[in-house]
Design a protein around this motif. Structure first.
Motif, mmCIF file in Angstrom:
data_model
loop_
_atom_site.group_PDB
_atom_site.id
_atom_site.type_symbol
_atom_site.label_atom_id
_atom_site.label_comp_id
_atom_site.label_asym_id
_atom_site.label_seq_id
_atom_site.Cartn_x
_atom_site.Cartn_y
_atom_site.Cartn_z
ATOM 1 N N PRO A 1 51.844 61.539 63.712
ATOM 2 C CA PRO A 1 51.722 60.288 62.933
ATOM 3 C C PRO A 1 51.445 59.072 63.800
ATOM 4 C CG PRO A 1 54.010 61.013 63.018
ATOM 5 C CD PRO A 1 53.195 62.122 63.589
ATOM 6 N N ALA A 2 51.928 59.066 65.038
ATOM 7 C CA ALA A 2 51.710 57.893 65.894
ATOM 8 C C ALA A 2 50.237 57.751 66.265
ATOM 9 C CB ALA A 2 52.573 58.006 67.151
ATOM 10 N N VAL A 3 49.605 58.837 66.705
ATOM 11 C CA VAL A 3 48.196 58.764 67.094
ATOM 12 C C VAL A 3 47.331 58.438 65.884
ATOM 13 C CG1 VAL A 3 46.272 60.065 68.072
ATOM 14 C CG2 VAL A 3 48.564 60.333 69.019
ATOM 15 N N TRP A 4 47.619 59.075 64.764
ATOM 16 C CA TRP A 4 46.814 58.796 63.565
ATOM 17 C C TRP A 4 46.960 57.335 63.143
ATOM 18 C CZ3 TRP A 4 47.515 56.924 58.706
ATOM 19 C CH2 TRP A 4 46.452 57.095 57.820
ATOM 20 N N SER A 5 48.168 56.825 63.152
ATOM 21 C CA SER A 5 48.393 55.443 62.726
ATOM 22 C C SER A 5 47.698 54.468 63.666
ATOM 23 C CB SER A 5 49.894 55.156 62.684
ATOM 24 O OG SER A 5 50.146 53.838 62.274
ATOM 25 N N ALA A 6 47.776 54.710 64.976
ATOM 26 C CA ALA A 6 47.157 53.792 65.933
ATOM 27 C C ALA A 6 45.638 53.783 65.790
ATOM 28 C CB ALA A 6 47.559 54.190 67.354
ATOM 29 N N GLN A 7 45.032 54.959 65.683
ATOM 30 C CA GLN A 7 43.574 55.011 65.583
ATOM 31 C C GLN A 7 43.083 54.492 64.233
ATOM 32 O OE1 GLN A 7 41.983 58.795 66.770
ATOM 33 N NE2 GLN A 7 43.167 58.856 68.667
ATOM 34 N N ARG B 1 51.129 58.138 73.771
ATOM 35 C CA ARG B 1 52.310 57.910 74.614
ATOM 36 C C ARG B 1 53.508 57.487 73.770
ATOM 37 N NH1 ARG B 1 53.869 53.155 77.465
ATOM 38 N NH2 ARG B 1 55.161 53.591 79.317
ATOM 39 N N ALA B 2 53.279 56.588 72.825
ATOM 40 C CA ALA B 2 54.376 56.139 71.970
ATOM 41 C C ALA B 2 54.923 57.289 71.125
ATOM 42 C CB ALA B 2 53.898 55.007 71.061
ATOM 43 N N GLY B 3 54.035 58.102 70.550
ATOM 44 C CA GLY B 3 54.489 59.212 69.721
ATOM 45 C C GLY B 3 55.251 60.265 70.502
ATOM 46 N N LEU B 4 54.776 60.565 71.715
ATOM 47 C CA LEU B 4 55.473 61.558 72.529
ATOM 48 C C LEU B 4 56.862 61.061 72.935
ATOM 49 C CD1 LEU B 4 52.617 62.940 74.808
ATOM 50 C CD2 LEU B 4 53.716 64.064 72.871
ATOM 51 N N TRP B 5 56.979 59.784 73.276
ATOM 52 C CA TRP B 5 58.295 59.259 73.610
ATOM 53 C C TRP B 5 59.211 59.254 72.389
ATOM 54 C CZ3 TRP B 5 60.588 59.035 78.000
ATOM 55 C CH2 TRP B 5 59.863 58.863 79.175
ATOM 56 N N LEU B 6 58.649 58.943 71.228
ATOM 57 C CA LEU B 6 59.446 59.021 70.005
ATOM 58 C C LEU B 6 59.921 60.449 69.770
ATOM 59 C CD1 LEU B 6 60.427 57.634 67.333
ATOM 60 C CD2 LEU B 6 58.277 58.392 66.322
ATOM 61 N N GLY B 7 59.022 61.432 69.927
ATOM 62 C CA GLY B 7 59.404 62.826 69.751
ATOM 63 C C GLY B 7 60.397 63.294 70.788
ATOM 64 N N CYS B 8 60.265 62.820 72.028
ATOM 65 C CA CYS B 8 61.243 63.191 73.058
ATOM 66 C C CYS B 8 62.623 62.637 72.719
ATOM 67 C CB CYS B 8 60.789 62.689 74.426
ATOM 68 S SG CYS B 8 59.378 63.581 75.110
ATOM 69 N N GLY B 9 62.658 61.452 72.128
ATOM 70 C CA GLY B 9 63.937 60.923 71.671
ATOM 71 C C GLY B 9 64.548 61.777 70.572
ATOM 72 N N LEU B 10 63.716 62.227 69.639
ATOM 73 C CA LEU B 10 64.208 63.147 68.610
ATOM 74 C C LEU B 10 64.753 64.420 69.234
ATOM 75 C CD1 LEU B 10 61.317 62.824 65.980
ATOM 76 C CD2 LEU B 10 63.613 61.878 65.782
ATOM 77 N N LEU C 1 52.139 54.181 54.553
ATOM 78 C CA LEU C 1 52.628 55.248 53.676
ATOM 79 C C LEU C 1 52.321 56.627 54.250
ATOM 80 C CD1 LEU C 1 51.779 53.845 50.112
ATOM 81 C CD2 LEU C 1 54.022 54.051 51.196
ATOM 82 N N VAL C 2 51.111 56.816 54.760
ATOM 83 C CA VAL C 2 50.761 58.112 55.340
ATOM 84 C C VAL C 2 51.618 58.386 56.575
ATOM 85 C CG1 VAL C 2 48.923 59.444 56.438
ATOM 86 C CG2 VAL C 2 48.424 58.074 54.415
ATOM 87 N N THR C 3 51.829 57.370 57.398
ATOM 88 C CA THR C 3 52.699 57.537 58.566
ATOM 89 C C THR C 3 54.106 57.926 58.143
ATOM 90 O OG1 THR C 3 51.404 55.860 59.740
ATOM 91 C CG2 THR C 3 53.565 56.402 60.633
ATOM 92 N N LEU C 4 54.610 57.288 57.086
ATOM 93 C CA LEU C 4 55.935 57.608 56.579
ATOM 94 C C LEU C 4 56.011 59.057 56.104
ATOM 95 C CD1 LEU C 4 58.779 56.947 55.451
ATOM 96 C CD2 LEU C 4 57.664 56.046 53.420
#
Length: 960
Positions: A468-474, A426-435, A497-500
């Motif tokens: 990156p959001a899902v990977w970082s959270a899990q 959910r966080a990653g999709l909202w971030l992508g929707c903002g982009l 670093l990987v998320t970045l």
């Protein structure tokens, strides 16, 4: 805990948490760090936007063209009324010429926006210093001593200050005109002030615990330096609006109104109307972003300050304040909720809910991630005017360096502290929707066409944030089992670093490839198709579908697979969780069934290889020579497509049937398929000729591992990174489909509780070791593929040169006025200069020939020439002709063809002249077929052709 709401502009008590140095620690859960990073991101966006806006506001109007940098754009062939994609390709056709042209523009034009922004920051610093003084004079506050007759109030405030660990220099004052039971903090470092409202002093006598709660709340702001964030952002925003935003909106609006009214003589109308409209929308979007983001940040800091005050001993009963009258209308309730997004202070119900459930402070809010995405999109575009070292990776890296820490910290804190399960999707999709929203509002993709030609590429932006959001959270959930400061710190660093890198890779792909593809690059520009057919000759009419599909995916594959950091990050997406599993097998990753699913996907991939080889065998050309070129390219493309599809399908299947860690398990399974697929490619190519009906090339049985290594190296170079990223997208799709199916059938989500840690067992260790070995194998393959620097770079450089040759057909502007300005700009920006140099070199050679002709011939009737002098003159002419070929293309297709042919003839004749004189061979006018004379004879006709082109351009630039 300020209850006053009549001054929404001023920072009346933003909240924050105690900083313990570790995300997720302390009563406020690291909220101070997260909101601090978001404040920094917001202020960076404002500063970068100020550079762009001030640069545009101070720039001359388009009517000054072609005397400024816009003249270079017109000289390069850009048509303001043409398609956005065409103009971008035109600018990319002669990058050296464009850079040379722009270097002649006065430097103050390029730096004026930055100088003006430095002045803006200096003014903001003065305003930041002046605001606290202005507030005290405006509100006429009094010292505590004037209302504290017995000294009890001062003693109690000193006790509360010591409880909070605040600097003794903090001042307490009273605002006698405010009757509300609240307080406010303001000031700057070393000069902080806590101003108590007169109503709060009355509350002290009736509700002493409520009084303590309010004061501790305000002291929490000081402890976490929230005042500095709030007041500095207020100062910068006010100065930015006054000195940058309003002048920008005025100047841009004035140009837009002038152009639309028909009073402008600029050739940029009406093509510039849409771009100026997008600029105005971008400015308005920045206003909305700053207000919404700042309000959201201040609300969250208020909640963190509440939690900190309770941790210091304040009773939660102090927050039992009555709400306003409730509205029964659904419409009014929704309007009220929407209006709360603009408020800097949360309601009492929200505050009490946050105190009752501290995990709410650690959950990821949709507004905060959406606004972060919008800020990142605005920043990556605004940074285009700022000079930067090329090695940094450009705007995408600078933006990712600010956005990725926010995303990583928010998700990490939510996973470690929140009572709710955080998947990161959910966080990653909202971030992508903002982009996505920021990109659409910016207008860089649609340009002057309003709508993009291929909108499906724009829809990939939510995936840029989701992966990156899902990977970082899990991965953060796996880190929870680690013990010890150093292991957890190292794991957190690698996670960040990987998320970045993943976020940087997504933004970089969008700016370098995705945006152009959204404009219609593969559909409207035939350069990729021509490049592939020229590089791999053959009967392409038999492979029309393969050619279209491969050229459509070529830009994305090139962009994703050329980056070494992105390739390493793609491998670490699997290697990092496996390292945690090898250390603690009881993390719930379930490696063994995941490896089994990957092996099943690998067998499916091998079966697809067999079907593919049989199909290619039936349609292969008759001879071995005919099986190279186009046929070999088609085979490699089908092999890569098969491996990619098998990996993505396996990842989707595993993610759909997994509960916890579904992305990590999907990536592990897809890597097994990927490695087995590479092994299948090597075996199939090495044993080609021994496979009977599945032979693709050979007919004689031989084991040729060299052929397998060649094809495998090509496959790795074009897929080692992209397959992992495509598999992650496939996992997101599989998880989404599974979620929809469960919801429709009323089944609960398959998210079991966190499994307890178990002791290491030999099967678990062997399984983890096998998985680690497979990941390290792929990592070694990445190193081998990218280690061949010279050969790879030379091939890439040659390919880039050939590709740029395909851009040599210039478009012709539709409007006559634009064609006039293009011709004038082309002549004045360097066309006349280059022709003048050619004329000087040609006249020098002609004069030397005339002087040689006046000499008396020798006894044998021949004339002795000074070969060294003529060789120099011919070389000068060839050099000037070659330099003219690198200049902008003539802004007309027919004239460009004549110009290019004439320059090519001069260049060739000059080099042939030098070659003929290399042996110092004597020549005479009787020897008409001599190489020297033939090269000289073609030069006047070529110079005449150039002269005719210039005369045509002069006539077009100065119409009667």
């Amino acid at each position: 805990m300020n209850t006053a709401t009549d001054h929404p502009v001023e920072p009346t008590g933003p909240g924050g948490g105690a900083d313990t140095g570790e995300p997720g620690a302390g009563p406020t859960g690291g909220g101070r760090t997260e909101t601090g990073l978001r404040f920094a991101l917001l202020m960076t966006v404002v500063t970068a936007a100020g550079i762009t806006m001030l640069n545009n506001a101070l720039a001359p109007t388009p009517d000054d063209t072609p005397g400024d940098s816009l003249g270079c754009m017109l000289a390069s062939g850009i048509d303001p009324d043409g398609k956005n994609l065409t103009n971008i390709l035109v600018g990319a056709a002669r990058p050296e010429a464009l850079e040379e042209c722009l270097s002649g523009v006065p430097e103050v034009e390029y730096w004026k926006g930055m100088v003006a922004t430095l002045f803006l920051l200096a003014v903001a610093a003065l305003v930041f210093w002046w605001l606290p003084r202005r507030r005290e004079r405006w509100h006429r506050t009094l010292p505590i001593a004037t209302v504290d007759r017995d000294g009890g109030l001062a003693a109690e405030l000193a006790e509360l200050r010591e409880t909070a660990g605040i600097d003794p220099r903090v001042r307490f004052r009273v605002d006698p005109a405010r009757t509300t039971a609240g307080a406010v903090v303001y000031g700057r470092a070393g000069l902080y002030t806590v101003c108590l409202h007169n109503g709060l002093l009355v509350r002290r006598g009736t509700d002493p615990e409520g009084f303590r709660a309010v004061v501790l709340h305000e002291l929490a702001h000081l402890r976490n330096r929230d005042v500095d964030f709030a007041w500095s952002s207020t100062a910068l925003w006010r100065v930015f609006v006054l000195l940058a935003l309003l002048p920008f909106l005025f100047s841009t609006g004035r140009i837009l109104v002038t152009g639309l009214s028909g009073r402008s003589s600029s050739p940029f109308w009406p093509g510039a109307a849409s771009m100026l409209t997008y600029s105005l929308l971008n400015g308005l979007l920045l206003v909305a972003l700053v207000h919404l983001t700042r309000a959201d940040l201040l609300r969250r800091r208020e909640l963190h300050a509440d939690a900190q005050a309770v941790a210091w001993g304040a009773l939660p009963a102090g927050w039992d304040q009555p709400e306003g009258p409730r509205r029964t209308s659904l419409l009014r309730a929704r309007l009220r909720r929407a209006g709360q997004l603009l408020r800097t202070h949360p309601g009492w119900a929200e505050r009490r809910a946050a105190l009752a459930d501290p995990g709410r402070l650690s959950t990821v809010g949709a507004p905060q991630m959406f606004l972060t995405g919008v800020a990142g999109s605005l920043l990556v575009n605004a940074l285009g005017v700022i000079p930067r070292p090329a090695g940094l990776g450009g705007n995408a890296l600078l933006t990712a360096a600010l956005v990725a820490p926010v995303l990583w910290l928010v998700l990490r804190r939510s996973v470690l502290r929140s009572t709710r399960t955080e998947s990161g999707l959910r966080a990653g999709l909202w971030l992508g929707c903002g982009l996505l929203v920021g990109e659409l509002t910016n207008g860089n993709t649609s340009g002057n066409e309003w709508l993009t030609a291929e909108p499906e590429y724009v829809l990939a932006l939510p995936l840029v944030g989701a992966v990156p959001a899902v990977w970082s959270a899990q991965s953060s959930r796996l880190e929870a089992v680690l013990r010890g400061r150093w292991p957890r710190g190292l794991a957190a660093l690698l996670n960040g670093l990987v998320t970045l890198v993943l976020l940087w890779g997504g933004l970089g792909w969008w700016r370098a490839s995705g945006r152009l593809q959204a404009m219609g690059l593969t559909g409207e520009f035939d350069g990729f198709r021509t490049f592939v057919t020229r590089t791999n000759p053959g009967p392409w009419q038999d492979y029309a579908w393969e050619l279209s599909a491969s050229t459509a995916s070529l830009p994305t594959l090139i962009e994703l697979n050329k980056s070494v950091p992105l390739a390493v990050a793609a491998v670490l997406m699997v290697l990092f969780p496996l390292c945690l599993y090898a250390r603690h097998p009881g993390t719930g990753l379930r490696v063994r069934p995941t490896l089994a699913a990957g092996a099943a996907g690998g067998l499916l991939c091998w079966a697809a290889f067999a079907v593919l080889s049989y199909a290619l065998h039936l349609g292969r050309p008759g001879t071995l020579r005919e099986r190279t070129g186009a046929f070999q390219y088609v085979q490699l493309w089908w092999l890569l497509l098969t491996v990619t599809a098998a990996c993505a399908m396996t990842a989707a299947w595993v993610a759909g049937f997994s509960g916890r860690h579904w992305l990590l398990r999907a990536l592990l399974a897809s890597q097994v398929v990927q490695l087995l697929g590479y092994a299948g490619i090597f075996l199939a190519v090495s044993a080609d000729g021994c496979l009977g009906p599945m032979d693709v090339y050979g007919s004689n049985c031989h084991w040729l591992p060299a052929n397998g290594r060649i094809i495998l190296k090509l496959a790795l170079a074009q897929s080692v990174t992209s397959i992992t990223l495509f598999s992650a997208c496939g996992a997101l799709a599989g998880a989404g489909v599974a979620w929809v199916v469960r919801r429709r059938h009323g089944k609960p989500p398959t998210t079991p509780a966190t499994p307890p840690a178990v002791a290491r067992s030999w099967p678990a260790l062997m399984t983890g070791g096998l998985a680690l070995a497979m990941s390290l194998t792929l990592l070694a393959a990445v190193a081998v593929v990218h280690a061949e620097g010279p050969a790879s770079s030379s091939a890439s450089s040659d390919g880039a040169r050939k590709f740029r040759e395909l851009l040599d057909t210039p478009p012709t502007a539709r409007a006559a006025k634009v064609r006039e300005w293009q011709a004038l700009a082309w002549l004045t920006k360097g066309g006349l200069t280059r022709f003048g140099r050619i004329s000087v070199a040609f006249l020098a050679l002609a004069d030397a020939l005339r002087k040689a002709g006046d000499q008396k011939p020798n006894a044998n009737g021949k004339i002795r020439l000074d070969s060294e002098e003529f060789s120099r003159l011919c070389a000068d002419l060839a050099k000037e002709a070659g330099a003219a070929q690198t200049y902008f293309r003539v802004p007309d297709a027919d004239l460009q063809k004549k110009w290019s042919n004439a320059l090519h003839r001069l260049d060739r004749s000059g080099r042939e002249c030098v070659s003929a004189l290399a042996d110092d061979t004597p020549t005479s006018d009787k020897n008409g077929d001599d190489t020297f004379l033939l090269s000289i004879d073609d030069m006047p006709a070529a110079v005449k052709e150039l002269t005719l082109v210039l005369e045509e351009l002069r006539a077009r630039a100065a119409p009667s």
